[in-house]
Design a protein around this motif. Sequence first.
Motif, PDB file in Angstrom:
ATOM      1  N   THR A  18     -12.083  -8.535   7.072  1.00 48.54           N
ATOM      2  CA  THR A  18     -10.843  -7.769   7.189  1.00 48.54           C
ATOM      3  C   THR A  18     -10.171  -7.732   5.826  1.00 48.54           C
ATOM      4  OG1 THR A  18     -10.531  -8.476   9.480  1.00 48.54           O
ATOM      5  CG2 THR A  18      -8.608  -7.612   8.333  1.00 48.54           C
ATOM      6  N   GLY A  20      -7.376  -7.654   3.144  1.00 50.60           N
ATOM      7  CA  GLY A  20      -5.998  -8.095   2.999  1.00 50.60           C
ATOM      8  C   GLY A  20      -5.147  -7.003   2.363  1.00 50.60           C
ATOM      9  N   GLN A  21      -3.873  -7.351   2.143  1.00 55.29           N
ATOM     10  CA  GLN A  21      -2.929  -6.375   1.560  1.00 55.29           C
ATOM     11  C   GLN A  21      -3.489  -5.790   0.271  1.00 55.29           C
ATOM     12  OE1 GLN A  21       1.020  -7.914   0.882  1.00 55.29           O
ATOM     13  NE2 GLN A  21       1.739  -6.022  -0.079  1.00 55.29           N
ATOM     14  N   ASN A  26       3.360  -2.482   0.718  1.00 55.74           N
ATOM     15  CA  ASN A  26       2.687  -2.054   1.955  1.00 55.74           C
ATOM     16  C   ASN A  26       1.924  -3.233   2.555  1.00 55.74           C
ATOM     17  OD1 ASN A  26       1.415  -0.759   4.051  1.00 55.74           O
ATOM     18  ND2 ASN A  26       0.145   0.577   2.754  1.00 55.74           N
ATOM     19  N   PRO A  27       2.652  -4.229   3.091  1.00 55.30           N
ATOM     20  CA  PRO A  27       2.007  -5.473   3.553  1.00 55.30           C
ATOM     21  C   PRO A  27       1.034  -5.285   4.706  1.00 55.30           C
ATOM     22  CG  PRO A  27       4.335  -5.396   4.179  1.00 55.30           C
ATOM     23  CD  PRO A  27       4.107  -4.261   3.234  1.00 55.30           C
ATOM     24  N   ASN A  28       1.179  -4.212   5.478  1.00 54.66           N
ATOM     25  CA  ASN A  28       0.294  -4.005   6.635  1.00 54.66           C
ATOM     26  C   ASN A  28      -0.780  -2.945   6.397  1.00 54.66           C
ATOM     27  OD1 ASN A  28       1.732  -5.905   8.257  1.00 54.66           O
ATOM     28  ND2 ASN A  28       3.351  -4.372   8.509  1.00 54.66           N
ATOM     29  N   ASN A  29      -0.993  -2.585   5.126  1.00 57.38           N
ATOM     30  CA  ASN A  29      -2.005  -1.564   4.805  1.00 57.38           C
ATOM     31  C   ASN A  29      -1.803  -0.282   5.623  1.00 57.38           C
ATOM     32  OD1 ASN A  29      -3.372  -2.982   2.790  1.00 57.38           O
ATOM     33  ND2 ASN A  29      -4.709  -4.008   4.271  1.00 57.38           N
ATOM     34  N   ARG A  30      -0.550   0.167   5.671  1.00 61.09           N
ATOM     35  CA  ARG A  30      -0.248   1.420   6.364  1.00 61.09           C
ATOM     36  C   ARG A  30      -1.076   2.550   5.762  1.00 61.09           C
ATOM     37  NH1 ARG A  30       4.021   5.049   5.580  1.00 61.09           N
ATOM     38  NH2 ARG A  30       4.915   3.657   4.015  1.00 61.09           N
ATOM     39  N   ARG A  31      -1.574   3.431   6.629  1.00 60.85           N
ATOM     40  CA  ARG A  31      -2.472   4.495   6.192  1.00 60.85           C
ATOM     41  C   ARG A  31      -1.724   5.798   5.955  1.00 60.85           C
ATOM     42  NH1 ARG A  31      -6.815   3.343  11.045  1.00 60.85           N
ATOM     43  NH2 ARG A  31      -6.933   1.087  10.674  1.00 60.85           N
ATOM     44  N   ILE A  56      -4.895   4.493   1.822  1.00 56.66           N
ATOM     45  CA  ILE A  56      -3.897   3.471   2.135  1.00 56.66           C
ATOM     46  C   ILE A  56      -2.657   3.731   1.279  1.00 56.66           C
ATOM     47  CG2 ILE A  56      -3.385   0.997   2.124  1.00 56.66           C
ATOM     48  CD1 ILE A  56      -5.528   1.804   4.192  1.00 56.66           C
ATOM     49  N   PHE A 151     -10.016  -2.470   8.142  1.00 60.65           N
ATOM     50  CA  PHE A 151      -8.553  -2.501   8.072  1.00 60.65           C
ATOM     51  C   PHE A 151      -7.941  -2.794   9.433  1.00 60.65           C
ATOM     52  CE2 PHE A 151      -9.561  -0.340   4.173  1.00 60.65           C
ATOM     53  CZ  PHE A 151      -8.613  -0.821   3.309  1.00 60.65           C
TER      54      PHE A 151
END
Length: 151
Positions: A18, A20-21, A26-31, A56, A151
């Motif tokens: 998985t 990581g950042q 963008n700590p949650n790897n927003r797409r 990302i 992700f």
Amino acid sequence: MRQFIVLLALFYVCEGVTFGQLCSGNPNNRRRTTDGWGQGHFGAGRTNRRHEGLDIVCDDGAVVYAPVDVTLVRKVIVYNKPEKAAIDSGIMMRGEGLCFKLFYVQPDRTTGTVRKGERIGVMLPMQSVYPGITSHVHVQMCDKSDPTPYF
Ligand code: ZN
């Protein structure tokens, strides 16, 4: 039997990865979803082709981090077009059984090893080339497979 077990182990290692950042802010790897320039998911439509990576969200100038423990392989030229020179850079890396490229990143260096979460470079000024786009790092597997499961 031994070969089977090795295969099973490899499968397990690759499946379990998985990322990581990837980017500060963008700590949650927003797409990237949809904006005036297109969509960010793997396989999205592009002129005469398909989008071969996953985008990302990453603000221009943000710090980019290694998403897994990696060995840096080489710098990547994204477009090789003068009108896109401001963002025409990326980096290829290998780690945890994966090989992938990050586009639109100015790498701090292009060889050596970096631990997950450590800085590898800076997001390039994407707004200067694509005004109004959701600025993003493009993640592309070396074999052009779908990076979304990581992700
Ligand atoms: Zn992309």
